[in-house]
Design an enzyme around this catalytic site. Sequence first.
Site, PDB file in Angstrom:
ATOM      1  N   ASP A  14       0.906  -1.103  -0.015  1.00 34.54           N
ATOM      2  CA  ASP A  14      -0.070  -0.024  -0.101  1.00 34.54           C
ATOM      3  C   ASP A  14       0.883   1.383   0.173  1.00 34.54           C
ATOM      4  O   ASP A  14       2.139   1.179   0.331  1.00 34.54           O
ATOM      5  CB  ASP A  14      -0.838  -0.014   1.081  1.00 34.54           C
ATOM      6  CG  ASP A  14      -1.838   1.094   1.249  1.00 34.54           C
ATOM      7  OD1 ASP A  14      -2.485   1.405   0.254  1.00 34.54           O
ATOM      8  OD2 ASP A  14      -1.703   2.202   2.045  1.00 34.54           O
ATOM      9  N   SER A  15       0.449   2.441  -0.533  1.00 34.23           N
ATOM     10  CA  SER A  15       1.055   3.598  -0.430  1.00 34.23           C
ATOM     11  C   SER A  15       1.340   4.236   1.046  1.00 34.23           C
ATOM     12  O   SER A  15       2.085   4.899   1.259  1.00 34.23           O
ATOM     13  CB  SER A  15       0.218   4.776  -0.948  1.00 34.23           C
ATOM     14  OG  SER A  15      -1.246   4.846  -0.604  1.00 34.23           O
ATOM     15  N   GLY A  47      -2.518   9.639  -3.822  1.00 34.86           N
ATOM     16  CA  GLY A  47      -3.691   9.801  -4.364  1.00 34.86           C
ATOM     17  C   GLY A  47      -3.539  11.270  -4.675  1.00 34.86           C
ATOM     18  O   GLY A  47      -4.456  11.893  -5.726  1.00 34.86           O
ATOM     19  N   CYS A  77      -4.138  -0.981  -2.752  1.00 34.76           N
ATOM     20  CA  CYS A  77      -4.132   0.594  -2.803  1.00 34.76           C
ATOM     21  C   CYS A  77      -4.963   0.873  -4.009  1.00 34.76           C
ATOM     22  O   CYS A  77      -4.484   0.533  -4.963  1.00 34.76           O
ATOM     23  CB  CYS A  77      -2.834   1.231  -2.800  1.00 34.76           C
ATOM     24  SG  CYS A  77      -2.773   3.037  -3.284  1.00 34.76           S
ATOM     25  N   THR A  79      -5.236   3.669  -5.771  1.00 41.13           N
ATOM     26  CA  THR A  79      -4.656   4.672  -6.461  1.00 41.13           C
ATOM     27  C   THR A  79      -3.574   3.969  -7.427  1.00 41.13           C
ATOM     28  O   THR A  79      -3.515   4.227  -8.595  1.00 41.13           O
ATOM     29  CB  THR A  79      -4.148   5.844  -5.783  1.00 41.13           C
ATOM     30  OG1 THR A  79      -5.363   6.519  -5.151  1.00 41.13           O
ATOM     31  CG2 THR A  79      -3.329   6.632  -6.448  1.00 41.13           C
ATOM     32  N   CYS A 188     -10.827   4.011  -1.140  1.00 41.31           N
ATOM     33  CA  CYS A 188      -9.540   4.043  -0.535  1.00 41.31           C
ATOM     34  C   CYS A 188      -9.217   3.156   0.515  1.00 41.31           C
ATOM     35  O   CYS A 188     -10.223   3.135   1.393  1.00 41.31           O
ATOM     36  CB  CYS A 188      -9.088   5.523  -0.298  1.00 41.31           C
ATOM     37  SG  CYS A 188      -7.524   5.603   0.481  1.00 41.31           S
ATOM     38  N   THR A 189      -8.230   2.491   0.377  1.00 37.61           N
ATOM     39  CA  THR A 189      -8.081   1.441   1.609  1.00 37.61           C
ATOM     40  C   THR A 189      -7.812   2.125   2.993  1.00 37.61           C
ATOM     41  O   THR A 189      -7.737   1.375   3.949  1.00 37.61           O
ATOM     42  CB  THR A 189      -7.240   0.148   1.273  1.00 37.61           C
ATOM     43  OG1 THR A 189      -5.634   1.186   1.101  1.00 37.61           O
ATOM     44  CG2 THR A 189      -7.632  -0.617   0.114  1.00 37.61           C
TER      45      THR A 189
END
Length: 259
Positions: A14-15, A47, A77, A79, A188-189
Amino acid sequence: MDVEKREQPIGVFDSGLGGISVLRACVELLPREDFLFFGDSANAPYGEKTLEQVRSLTVQSIDGLLAQGVKAVVVACNTATSAAIGLLRERHPAVPIIGIEPAVKPAAQARDSSSVIVMATPLTIHEDKYQKLAAAFRDQANVISLPCKGLAEMVEKGILEGPELDAYLQELLLPFRYCSVEYIVLGCTHYPFVRRAIRKNFGRPVEIIDGSGGTARQLKRQLAARELLTTRRGHGSVVFRNSDPDKLPMSRALFQMEY
């Protein structure tokens, strides 16, 4: 089949910290598997970056997970999925790479659904992948795309409740409070960790859903199809890593959090 490969961990990327909501769904469905979670909090939020920046950061992170010997990758993620999933699959055709997308379909097809709000990052909403998804269900429900600039960053900072978050959400959601909205889709997670605050500040009952369960089920299908499910007994392990080591305590706390 390489028996040794079956016992390798599953990488989850994930980001930042949001993908831990997807990790939890994956661990719940596949409790015997080992998982390696990598969050790129040093570069969050994705994002609000350019498409090229997100692609570069995502590829770099996934290559790093694969170098550590993961047997599959979950891009947890929205995005990063929108920006880079096709490129990742081209680069690594032999590896199961599972993305995530907003749960627009179940919300739009629900019998009592007339309008659906999709909360997501500005880049996710701008991307062609999301636009096609939303357009595919506009004949079944009024799909309202709601960019939430700064919300993922609040979660990264650990702002999961309180006056600052309430004020942000009230301003964001007030225009829709009296519309015929029955579903809010968390695109969005990061957002599941503020689910309670979203429900409270929407001001009336609403169904809130996200795509983590569907992603976990797709992961299981892909592993089964390639005979990569572990054969070990007992529970697997979960290891957290982050480009910002200071985020590791919060990573573990979010993994245990009730929401």
